[in-house]
Design a protein around this motif. Structure first.
Motif, PDB file in Angstrom:
ATOM      1  N   LEU A 157      21.366  59.257  -5.558  1.00 33.76           N
ATOM      2  CA  LEU A 157      21.597  57.938  -4.968  1.00 33.76           C
ATOM      3  C   LEU A 157      21.345  56.817  -5.965  1.00 33.76           C
ATOM      4  O   LEU A 157      21.961  55.750  -5.892  1.00 33.76           O
ATOM      5  CB  LEU A 157      20.684  57.749  -3.746  1.00 33.76           C
ATOM      6  CG  LEU A 157      20.942  58.667  -2.549  1.00 33.76           C
ATOM      7  CD1 LEU A 157      19.844  58.485  -1.505  1.00 33.76           C
ATOM      8  CD2 LEU A 157      22.297  58.384  -1.927  1.00 33.76           C
ATOM      9  N   SER A 158      20.426  57.036  -6.900  1.00 36.16           N
ATOM     10  CA  SER A 158      20.058  56.011  -7.879  1.00 36.16           C
ATOM     11  C   SER A 158      20.980  55.995  -9.089  1.00 36.16           C
ATOM     12  O   SER A 158      20.902  55.096  -9.927  1.00 36.16           O
ATOM     13  CB  SER A 158      18.617  56.235  -8.354  1.00 36.16           C
ATOM     14  OG  SER A 158      17.709  56.213  -7.271  1.00 36.16           O
ATOM     15  N   SER A 159      21.849  56.988  -9.188  1.00 41.46           N
ATOM     16  CA  SER A 159      22.723  57.101 -10.353  1.00 41.46           C
ATOM     17  C   SER A 159      23.796  56.009 -10.352  1.00 41.46           C
ATOM     18  O   SER A 159      24.404  55.726  -9.315  1.00 41.46           O
ATOM     19  CB  SER A 159      23.390  58.478 -10.367  1.00 41.46           C
ATOM     20  OG  SER A 159      24.313  58.574 -11.435  1.00 41.46           O
ATOM     21  N   PRO A 160      24.066  55.404 -11.507  1.00 43.34           N
ATOM     22  CA  PRO A 160      25.091  54.346 -11.598  1.00 43.34           C
ATOM     23  C   PRO A 160      26.486  54.834 -11.220  1.00 43.34           C
ATOM     24  O   PRO A 160      27.333  54.035 -10.819  1.00 43.34           O
ATOM     25  CB  PRO A 160      25.034  53.931 -13.078  1.00 43.34           C
ATOM     26  CG  PRO A 160      23.671  54.346 -13.540  1.00 43.34           C
ATOM     27  CD  PRO A 160      23.363  55.601 -12.782  1.00 43.34           C
ATOM     28  N   ASP A 161      26.741  56.147 -11.361  1.00 43.22           N
ATOM     29  CA  ASP A 161      28.081  56.659 -11.054  1.00 43.22           C
ATOM     30  C   ASP A 161      28.200  57.191  -9.634  1.00 43.22           C
ATOM     31  O   ASP A 161      29.198  57.811  -9.281  1.00 43.22           O
ATOM     32  CB  ASP A 161      28.468  57.753 -12.053  1.00 43.22           C
ATOM     33  CG  ASP A 161      27.617  59.015 -11.904  1.00 43.22           C
ATOM     34  OD1 ASP A 161      26.576  58.959 -11.209  1.00 43.22           O
ATOM     35  OD2 ASP A 161      27.980  60.047 -12.494  1.00 43.22           O
ATOM     36  N   PHE A 162      27.204  56.925  -8.789  1.00 44.08           N
ATOM     37  CA  PHE A 162      27.263  57.365  -7.391  1.00 44.08           C
ATOM     38  C   PHE A 162      28.064  56.339  -6.587  1.00 44.08           C
ATOM     39  O   PHE A 162      27.623  55.203  -6.405  1.00 44.08           O
ATOM     40  CB  PHE A 162      25.848  57.496  -6.820  1.00 44.08           C
ATOM     41  CG  PHE A 162      25.810  58.056  -5.414  1.00 44.08           C
ATOM     42  CD1 PHE A 162      25.872  59.420  -5.197  1.00 44.08           C
ATOM     43  CD2 PHE A 162      25.715  57.211  -4.313  1.00 44.08           C
ATOM     44  CE1 PHE A 162      25.841  59.944  -3.903  1.00 44.08           C
ATOM     45  CE2 PHE A 162      25.681  57.716  -3.021  1.00 44.08           C
ATOM     46  CZ  PHE A 162      25.745  59.088  -2.818  1.00 44.08           C
ATOM     47  N   SER A 163      29.238  56.706  -6.105  1.00 44.37           N
ATOM     48  CA  SER A 163      30.067  55.735  -5.379  1.00 44.37           C
ATOM     49  C   SER A 163      31.042  56.425  -4.430  1.00 44.37           C
ATOM     50  O   SER A 163      32.264  56.240  -4.545  1.00 44.37           O
ATOM     51  CB  SER A 163      30.837  54.846  -6.352  1.00 44.37           C
ATOM     52  OG  SER A 163      31.662  55.647  -7.191  1.00 44.37           O
ATOM     53  N   PRO A 164      30.546  57.243  -3.497  1.00 43.49           N
ATOM     54  CA  PRO A 164      31.455  57.869  -2.525  1.00 43.49           C
ATOM     55  C   PRO A 164      32.069  56.821  -1.598  1.00 43.49           C
ATOM     56  O   PRO A 164      31.545  55.715  -1.459  1.00 43.49           O
ATOM     57  CB  PRO A 164      30.537  58.817  -1.755  1.00 43.49           C
ATOM     58  CG  PRO A 164      29.186  58.200  -1.867  1.00 43.49           C
ATOM     59  CD  PRO A 164      29.145  57.593  -3.233  1.00 43.49           C
ATOM     60  N   THR A 165      33.155  57.173  -0.957  1.00 41.60           N
ATOM     61  CA  THR A 165      33.825  56.253  -0.041  1.00 41.60           C
ATOM     62  C   THR A 165      33.316  56.467   1.378  1.00 41.60           C
ATOM     63  O   THR A 165      33.257  57.592   1.861  1.00 41.60           O
ATOM     64  CB  THR A 165      35.344  56.474  -0.067  1.00 41.60           C
ATOM     65  OG1 THR A 165      35.819  56.247  -1.398  1.00 41.60           O
ATOM     66  CG2 THR A 165      36.044  55.522   0.893  1.00 41.60           C
ATOM     67  N   GLY A 166      32.948  55.366   2.026  1.00 47.77           N
ATOM     68  CA  GLY A 166      32.471  55.432   3.403  1.00 47.77           C
ATOM     69  C   GLY A 166      33.370  54.654   4.331  1.00 47.77           C
ATOM     70  O   GLY A 166      34.496  54.285   3.966  1.00 47.77           O
ATOM     71  N   ALA A 167      32.872  54.369   5.521  1.00 46.26           N
ATOM     72  CA  ALA A 167      33.648  53.614   6.502  1.00 46.26           C
ATOM     73  C   ALA A 167      33.944  52.206   6.028  1.00 46.26           C
ATOM     74  O   ALA A 167      35.012  51.650   6.299  1.00 46.26           O
ATOM     75  CB  ALA A 167      32.890  53.565   7.830  1.00 46.26           C
ATOM     76  N   GLY A 193      33.980  51.087   2.815  1.00 49.27           N
ATOM     77  CA  GLY A 193      34.311  51.007   1.396  1.00 49.27           C
ATOM     78  C   GLY A 193      33.394  51.873   0.554  1.00 49.27           C
ATOM     79  O   GLY A 193      32.731  52.789   1.050  1.00 49.27           O
ATOM     80  N   SER A 194      33.349  51.571  -0.726  1.00 50.47           N
ATOM     81  CA  SER A 194      32.541  52.342  -1.663  1.00 50.47           C
ATOM     82  C   SER A 194      31.054  52.184  -1.358  1.00 50.47           C
ATOM     83  O   SER A 194      30.580  51.092  -1.043  1.00 50.47           O
ATOM     84  CB  SER A 194      32.827  51.878  -3.095  1.00 50.47           C
ATOM     85  OG  SER A 194      31.997  52.556  -4.015  1.00 50.47           O
ATOM     86  N   ILE A 195      30.319  53.302  -1.431  1.00 50.52           N
ATOM     87  CA  ILE A 195      28.879  53.273  -1.175  1.00 50.52           C
ATOM     88  C   ILE A 195      28.160  53.394  -2.505  1.00 50.52           C
ATOM     89  O   ILE A 195      28.109  54.459  -3.123  1.00 50.52           O
ATOM     90  CB  ILE A 195      28.440  54.439  -0.258  1.00 50.52           C
ATOM     91  CG1 ILE A 195      29.291  54.470   1.016  1.00 50.52           C
ATOM     92  CG2 ILE A 195      26.966  54.323   0.081  1.00 50.52           C
ATOM     93  CD1 ILE A 195      29.084  55.729   1.841  1.00 50.52           C
ATOM     94  N   GLY A 196      27.598  52.289  -2.955  1.00 54.36           N
ATOM     95  CA  GLY A 196      26.842  52.279  -4.201  1.00 54.36           C
ATOM     96  C   GLY A 196      25.586  51.450  -4.031  1.00 54.36           C
ATOM     97  O   GLY A 196      25.579  50.471  -3.277  1.00 54.36           O
ATOM     98  N   PHE A 197      24.517  51.842  -4.702  1.00 60.22           N
ATOM     99  CA  PHE A 197      23.238  51.162  -4.534  1.00 60.22           C
ATOM    100  C   PHE A 197      22.787  50.503  -5.831  1.00 60.22           C
ATOM    101  O   PHE A 197      22.933  51.064  -6.918  1.00 60.22           O
ATOM    102  CB  PHE A 197      22.165  52.156  -4.070  1.00 60.22           C
ATOM    103  CG  PHE A 197      22.489  52.809  -2.757  1.00 60.22           C
ATOM    104  CD1 PHE A 197      22.298  52.129  -1.563  1.00 60.22           C
ATOM    105  CD2 PHE A 197      23.004  54.100  -2.720  1.00 60.22           C
ATOM    106  CE1 PHE A 197      22.612  52.730  -0.339  1.00 60.22           C
ATOM    107  CE2 PHE A 197      23.316  54.712  -1.510  1.00 60.22           C
ATOM    108  CZ  PHE A 197      23.113  54.023  -0.323  1.00 60.22           C
ATOM    109  N   LEU A 198      22.228  49.308  -5.675  1.00 59.47           N
ATOM    110  CA  LEU A 198      21.627  48.614  -6.798  1.00 59.47           C
ATOM    111  C   LEU A 198      20.266  49.237  -7.101  1.00 59.47           C
ATOM    112  O   LEU A 198      19.759  50.055  -6.330  1.00 59.47           O
ATOM    113  CB  LEU A 198      21.460  47.129  -6.470  1.00 59.47           C
ATOM    114  CG  LEU A 198      22.737  46.374  -6.065  1.00 59.47           C
ATOM    115  CD1 LEU A 198      22.393  44.978  -5.554  1.00 59.47           C
ATOM    116  CD2 LEU A 198      23.693  46.293  -7.245  1.00 59.47           C
ATOM    117  N   ALA A 199      19.653  48.842  -8.194  1.00 53.59           N
ATOM    118  CA  ALA A 199      18.335  49.375  -8.550  1.00 53.59           C
ATOM    119  C   ALA A 199      17.298  49.047  -7.492  1.00 53.59           C
ATOM    120  O   ALA A 199      16.291  49.744  -7.350  1.00 53.59           O
ATOM    121  CB  ALA A 199      17.902  48.806  -9.905  1.00 53.59           C
ATOM    122  N   SER A 200      17.551  47.997  -6.703  1.00 53.61           N
ATOM    123  CA  SER A 200      16.626  47.563  -5.644  1.00 53.61           C
ATOM    124  C   SER A 200      16.714  48.446  -4.399  1.00 53.61           C
ATOM    125  O   SER A 200      15.907  48.317  -3.479  1.00 53.61           O
ATOM    126  CB  SER A 200      16.937  46.125  -5.244  1.00 53.61           C
ATOM    127  OG  SER A 200      18.262  46.025  -4.741  1.00 53.61           O
TER     128      SER A 200
END
Length: 470
Positions: free
Chosen positions: A423-433, A435-442
């Motif tokens: 989840l913390s990886s910069p390349d984690f970006s699956p598609t959800g309902a 749009g793209s699901i990506g998390f910031l360092a926060s």
């Protein structure tokens, strides 16, 4: 009445009360279902009044019904069958229960759990406030159920099915902490979706963080959750984003500068949204003339509006939470569309449409997602089919996204530490309902909000609907 008669009446009243309590306890004990082994066995209990259930009784993989309001004979037969490991009977009964109520996510989750039988599976849990907010719980569970149903129907996570445990925290921080402790102690649980309210997520989050168990909230927006811990994430944008969108709308679209804010000083979410909105308004060149605390016992909607009007206020911002929504709706009713209305996502409920009625027409609410903004998406089409044509809302969509994030992380590495790293990886970006699901360092999701407006309409059944603001 004589003293002797008064004593007699008091004694009889006491006997009747004790009998009623005993009968109620018997009913609860005999209708709460059969326990499923000792997967979530614990000696913890809740000491608050009316909250004396053990943590074990608050968690279900299918062995007990937690949402009693949508029970049915086949559903009850299903939980009894799954508890006795008669999985084929459980499957048949849960399928029958879904035919009775197509919109029951608890039954669908139990059905998918029963289909796994004793085969290898990956387990996640979802924390929902069933005891205090059934509607929001159902909305969240529909998102989790849809994601589980999709992954299991397609062969599972690299051939391994997903099992879901439902936990009722009643929107109570102390109960949530006890449930979190139990989940952390159970090594089979790989991740958690929830909790619902920011206060509850903050409380349970401290336990999840120390226990190194990932929790992804689809609904908690308080800025206090930003960088709260490396194992705490959310698929909903923070109040920072919503507040700025509302402030910008007020200044650029409504062309207004003066606003009064209504909030609950006892709610982390409400405090957060209020503070962020005050800052955003100031940065936009506007001014917050008054702040009214909805939690005060002497709060008066009429007097508050009167004071705001004297201060040349043209806009009312409702930063209420679930506990103070009724008071916020009093403001809506008394205002009668005299002053423009803005609100946070907690106001996005059928109750606002039903109670606010014509007085709520024109209110602008900041939400993370609205189905009309992406009506032909795969998620939207699937959800309509799964939930008998019903239109799901943002809580369902973001709970789906939280579950999808856990599924994709489990796919990379099915360990607690591996999930956190994925989840913390910069390349984690699956598609959800949404749009793209990506998390910031926060731990925050990198996304925007959708503004919606209340207009007359027929979809909700109240005579009014929420529609996207162009």
């Amino acid at each position: 009445m004589s003293q002797k008669k008064e004593t007699t009446v008091l004694v009889l009243s006491l006997i009747i009360t004790l009998a009623a309590v005993s009968a109620g306890f018997w009913w609860l004990t005999n209708n709460s279902g059969i326990k499923l082994g000792n997967l979530f066995k614990t000696d913890s209990s809740i000491s608050e009044p009316n909250k004396d259930k053990s943590v074990e009784d608050r968690i279900s993989l299918g062995d007990k019904i937690l949402i009693s309001g949508i029970s049915s004979p086949p559903k009850q037969a299903g939980v009894e069958a799954i508890a006795s490991k008669n999985y084929q009977s459980a499957i048949a009964n849960f399928q029958a229960a879904i035919k009775v109520n197509r919109n029951d996510p608890e039954a669908l989750i139990f059905l998918n759990n029963a289909r796994i039988e004793n085969k290898k599976s990956y387990t996640i849990a979802v924390l929902v406030p069933i005891g205090s907010d059934v509607n929001s719980s159902l909305e969240m569970l529909r998102g989790v159920a849809q994601a589980q149903n999709e992954i299991n129907s397609s062969g599972g996570v690299k051939g391994v099915s997903l099992k879901v445990a439902i936990a009722n925290d009643e929107n109570n921080p102390e109960i949530a902490k006890k449930i979190a402790t139990t989940l952390v102690q159970n090594s089979e649980v790989l991740g958690v979706v929830g909790a619902y309210a920011s206060d509850v997520t903050l409380a349970a989050g401290s336990v999840f963080q120390s226990g190194q168990l990932v929790a992804i909230s689809p609904t908690s927006t308080s800025v206090k959750l930003s960088s709260f811990g490396s194992y705490i994430f959310r698929t909903v944008p923070s109040d920072y984003v919503a507040a700025r969108a509302l402030a910008n709308y007020m200044v650029t679209k409504l062309k207004q500068q003066n606003v009064a804010v209504f909030f609950n000083s006892k709610s982390s979410y409400s405090q957060s949204l209020k503070s962020e909105f005050v800052t955003a308004v100031s940065l936009s060149g506007g001014q917050v003339k008054s702040e009214f605390d909805l939690s005060q016992p002497n709060f008066s909607a009429a007097k508050s509006i009167e004071q705001a009007t004297k201060q040349q206020v043209k806009v009312l911002m409702l930063a209420s939470n679930t506990d103070t929504l009724d008071k916020a709706l009093q403001v809506v009713q008394i205002n009668r569309k005299q002053l423009a209305l803005l609100a946070g996502d907690d106001a996005y409920t059928p109750k606002t449409l039903e109670v606010g009625g014509e007085s709520a027409v024109g209110m602008v609410v900041a939400v993370p997602w609205h189905i009309d903004a992406q009506p032909n998406s795969v998620f939207a089409r699937t959800s309509r089919s799964l939930w008998d044509g019903a239109t799901v809302n943002w809580r369902t969509a973001l709970a789906y996204d939280a579950t999808e994030a856990l599924i994709k992380a489990i796919e990379r590495n099915p360990t607690r530490t591996g999930i956190q790293q994925a989840l913390s990886s910069p390349d984690f970006s699956p598609t959800g309902a949404s749009g793209s699901i990506g998390f910031l360092a926060s731990g925050d999701r990198n996304s925007s909000v959708q503004l919606v407006k209340i207009v007359p309409g027929n979809r909700s059944g109240t005579g009014y609907d929420f529609v996207p603001v162009p």
